[in-house]
Design a protein around this motif. Structure first.
Motif, PDB file in Angstrom:
ATOM      1  N   LYS A   4       0.934  -1.226  -0.203  1.00  0.00           N
ATOM      2  CA  LYS A   4       0.081   0.022  -0.143  1.00  0.00           C
ATOM      3  C   LYS A   4       0.870   1.199   0.034  1.00  0.00           C
ATOM      4  O   LYS A   4       1.754   1.463   0.915  1.00  0.00           O
ATOM      5  N   GLY A   8      -1.314   5.597  -4.224  1.00  0.00           N
ATOM      6  CA  GLY A   8      -1.555   4.381  -5.120  1.00  0.00           C
ATOM      7  C   GLY A   8      -0.854   4.216  -6.397  1.00  0.00           C
ATOM      8  O   GLY A   8       0.015   4.914  -6.594  1.00  0.00           O
ATOM      9  N   TRP A   9      -0.979   3.233  -6.995  1.00  0.00           N
ATOM     10  CA  TRP A   9      -0.131   2.749  -8.091  1.00  0.00           C
ATOM     11  C   TRP A   9      -0.299   3.973  -9.370  1.00  0.00           C
ATOM     12  O   TRP A   9       0.695   4.237  -9.919  1.00  0.00           O
ATOM     13  N   LYS A  10      -1.345   4.630  -9.769  1.00  0.00           N
ATOM     14  CA  LYS A  10      -1.453   5.587 -10.705  1.00  0.00           C
ATOM     15  C   LYS A  10      -0.482   6.712 -10.169  1.00  0.00           C
ATOM     16  O   LYS A  10       0.105   7.306 -11.248  1.00  0.00           O
ATOM     17  N   PRO A  25      -0.971  -2.546 -10.490  1.00  0.00           N
ATOM     18  CA  PRO A  25      -1.541  -2.475  -9.183  1.00  0.00           C
ATOM     19  C   PRO A  25      -1.821  -3.696  -8.415  1.00  0.00           C
ATOM     20  O   PRO A  25      -1.435  -4.949  -9.133  1.00  0.00           O
ATOM     21  N   GLU A  47     -11.407  -0.125  -2.123  1.00  0.00           N
ATOM     22  CA  GLU A  47     -10.398   0.943  -1.878  1.00  0.00           C
ATOM     23  C   GLU A  47      -9.194   0.648  -2.109  1.00  0.00           C
ATOM     24  O   GLU A  47      -8.259   1.477  -2.724  1.00  0.00           O
ATOM     25  N   LEU A  48      -8.877  -0.514  -1.879  1.00  0.00           N
ATOM     26  CA  LEU A  48      -7.283  -1.008  -1.921  1.00  0.00           C
ATOM     27  C   LEU A  48      -6.918  -1.299  -3.387  1.00  0.00           C
ATOM     28  O   LEU A  48      -5.834  -1.245  -3.628  1.00  0.00           O
ATOM     29  N   ASN A  50      -7.001   0.303  -6.010  1.00  0.00           N
ATOM     30  CA  ASN A  50      -6.284   1.510  -6.307  1.00  0.00           C
ATOM     31  C   ASN A  50      -5.032   2.087  -5.595  1.00  0.00           C
ATOM     32  O   ASN A  50      -4.602   3.171  -5.973  1.00  0.00           O
ATOM     33  N   GLN A  51      -4.779   1.533  -4.345  1.00  0.00           N
ATOM     34  CA  GLN A  51      -3.968   2.225  -3.384  1.00  0.00           C
ATOM     35  C   GLN A  51      -2.618   1.212  -3.476  1.00  0.00           C
ATOM     36  O   GLN A  51      -1.842   1.706  -2.378  1.00  0.00           O
ATOM     37  N   THR A  52      -2.752   0.237  -4.079  1.00  0.00           N
ATOM     38  CA  THR A  52      -1.475  -0.900  -3.799  1.00  0.00           C
ATOM     39  C   THR A  52      -0.586  -1.093  -5.284  1.00  0.00           C
ATOM     40  O   THR A  52      -1.255  -0.958  -6.328  1.00  0.00           O
TER      41      THR A  52
END
Length: 84
Positions: A4, A8-10, A25, A47-48, A50-52
């Motif tokens: 995390k 995030g990944w983006k 991702p 939620e996760l 997009n955050q990992t």
């Protein structure tokens, strides 16, 4: 193992690519959507996604590539988490 990261990944995939490391991702697809078609009850998963990030892993990765990846990822993550 997904990591995390703030933003995030983006927010960070280009930073890794510039250093020659392709991260993805941490989760590519939410499997529960095939069954229930809703994120109700799956708030954390939704939620996760997009955050990992997940680091490259494949059978032919050499020791040298592993070392470079670990050292570079460590440095990038230190920068991300310190806010610099």
């Amino acid at each position: 193992i997904p990591i995390k990261v703030p933003g995030g990944w983006k927010a960070h995939h280009m930073t890794f690519l510039e250093k020659g490391i392709a991260v993805n991702p941490g989760v590519l697809e939410l499997q529960h959507l095939h069954l229930v078609r809703s994120n109700v009850g799956f708030c954390v998963s939704a939620e996760l996604i997009n955050q990992t990030i997940v680091l490259p892993i494949y059978p032919a990765i050499s020791r040298k590539e592993q070392r470079y990846c670990l050292e570079t990822v460590s440095h990038v993550l230190e920068t991300i988490f310190s806010g610099n």
